[in-house]
Design a protein around this motif. Structure first.
Motif, PDB file in Angstrom:
ATOM      1  N   ASN A   1      43.211  47.890  35.396  1.00 22.24           N
ATOM      2  CA  ASN A   1      43.757  46.873  34.504  1.00 22.24           C
ATOM      3  C   ASN A   1      44.629  45.941  35.331  1.00 22.24           C
ATOM      4  N   TYR A   2      44.542  44.638  35.067  1.00 27.16           N
ATOM      5  CA  TYR A   2      45.316  43.688  35.853  1.00 27.16           C
ATOM      6  C   TYR A   2      45.558  42.417  35.040  1.00 27.16           C
ATOM      7  N   THR A   3      46.418  41.555  35.554  1.00 25.40           N
ATOM      8  CA  THR A   3      46.689  40.267  34.919  1.00 25.40           C
ATOM      9  C   THR A   3      46.400  39.139  35.903  1.00 25.40           C
ATOM     10  N   PHE A   4      45.981  38.002  35.366  1.00 23.28           N
ATOM     11  CA  PHE A   4      45.757  36.811  36.193  1.00 23.28           C
ATOM     12  C   PHE A   4      46.110  35.575  35.374  1.00 23.28           C
ATOM     13  N   ASP A   5      46.292  34.473  36.069  1.00 25.38           N
ATOM     14  CA  ASP A   5      46.648  33.208  35.422  1.00 25.38           C
ATOM     15  C   ASP A   5      45.513  32.205  35.534  1.00 25.38           C
ATOM     16  N   ILE A   6      45.436  31.304  34.558  1.00 28.08           N
ATOM     17  CA  ILE A   6      44.663  30.073  34.675  1.00 28.08           C
ATOM     18  C   ILE A   6      45.666  28.930  34.555  1.00 28.08           C
ATOM     19  N   GLN A   7      45.735  28.091  35.583  1.00 22.99           N
ATOM     20  CA  GLN A   7      46.695  27.005  35.625  1.00 22.99           C
ATOM     21  C   GLN A   7      46.013  25.688  35.999  1.00 22.99           C
ATOM     22  N   LYS A   8      46.792  24.597  36.066  1.00 21.90           N
ATOM     23  CA  LYS A   8      46.232  23.277  36.387  1.00 21.90           C
ATOM     24  C   LYS A   8      45.681  23.236  37.802  1.00 21.90           C
ATOM     25  N   ASP A   9      46.220  24.065  38.688  1.00 22.01           N
ATOM     26  CA  ASP A   9      45.746  24.070  40.076  1.00 22.01           C
ATOM     27  C   ASP A   9      45.781  25.474  40.623  1.00 22.01           C
TER      28      ASP A   9
END
Length: 218
Positions: free
Chosen positions: A205-213
């Protein structure tokens, strides 16, 4: 400002809901891991046992011997390595240099594991070490959530692998990250690698981001 907000709302309606975009395929229509009926696996079968139980089936025996190639059956039986070990995950995108992530030795990655750029095309590549015995029907199962809601589920059949000294590499189909203000933020995910016998070789299990860059590198 109103025009920009309208454009982002359009992005949301066209695919900015946080759902990953990928070409339609049969594997993407398969049930995800929370929909499968996992059953206890039977007793472990060694390479030698695999060959002996099919000794009367000439075509099947030859197929398995071809898979094994020059593998030392006796040495493999004495080895203590896991049958399958996922060594690394690489995120490949033309927008930036490859992001190589080493798999944790135990447990799940701590904190934010990686950041993806919104609206970008990317592929995942796994490095897989197979030891000791033939692994049949190895598959990748991935589920993604945002704010507690499931936004993506996928399953990919990787195939059958025989033991070898060098790791295998497997590249996944291309995907596109969603875009728009509602798509940005932090996601949680669960990834599994499971074979036909329902044996699980990795469950993280893990976390990640989606961002503008993309995230800046140090």
């Amino acid at each position: 400002m109103e025009k920009k907000a309208a454009e982002e709302m359009d992005n949301e309606s066209d695919g900015g809901s946080g759902r990953m975009s990928r070409p339609p395929s049969e594997v993407s229509l398969c049930p995800t891991e929370d929909e499968e009926d996992f059953t206890p696996m039977g007793p472990k079968c060694s390479i030698k046992e695999h060959l002996e139980k099919d000794k009367d089936d000439e075509s099947l025996r030859r197929w398995k011997e071809q898979l094994l190639g020059s593998v030392d059956v006796i040495a493999s039986a004495e080895a203590q390595e896991p049958d399958v070990k996922i060594l690394s995950l690489t995120i490949i995108s033309t927008d930036r240099p490859d992001i190589v992530l080493q798999m944790p030795e135990s447990g799940s990655p701590k904190g934010l594991w990686f950041t993806l750029k919104e609206g970008s095309k990317y592929r995942l590549r796994f490095e897989i070490k197979v030891s000791n015995e033939i692994v049949c029907g190895l598959r990748y199962i991935n589920t993604v959530w945002k704010t507690g809601l499931k936004v993506d589920g996928s399953k990919e059949m990787l195939g059958t692998f025989s033991p070898q000294a060098e790791p295998y590499t497997h590249e996944m189909p291309e995907e596109t990250t969603p875009s728009g203000m509602f798509a940005r933020g932090t996601y949680s995910a669960r990834t599994k690698f499971i074979d036909d016998d329902k044996k699980c070789y990795l469950d993280i299990n893990y976390t990640f981001d989606i961002q503008k860059d993309w995230a800046t590198t140090s």
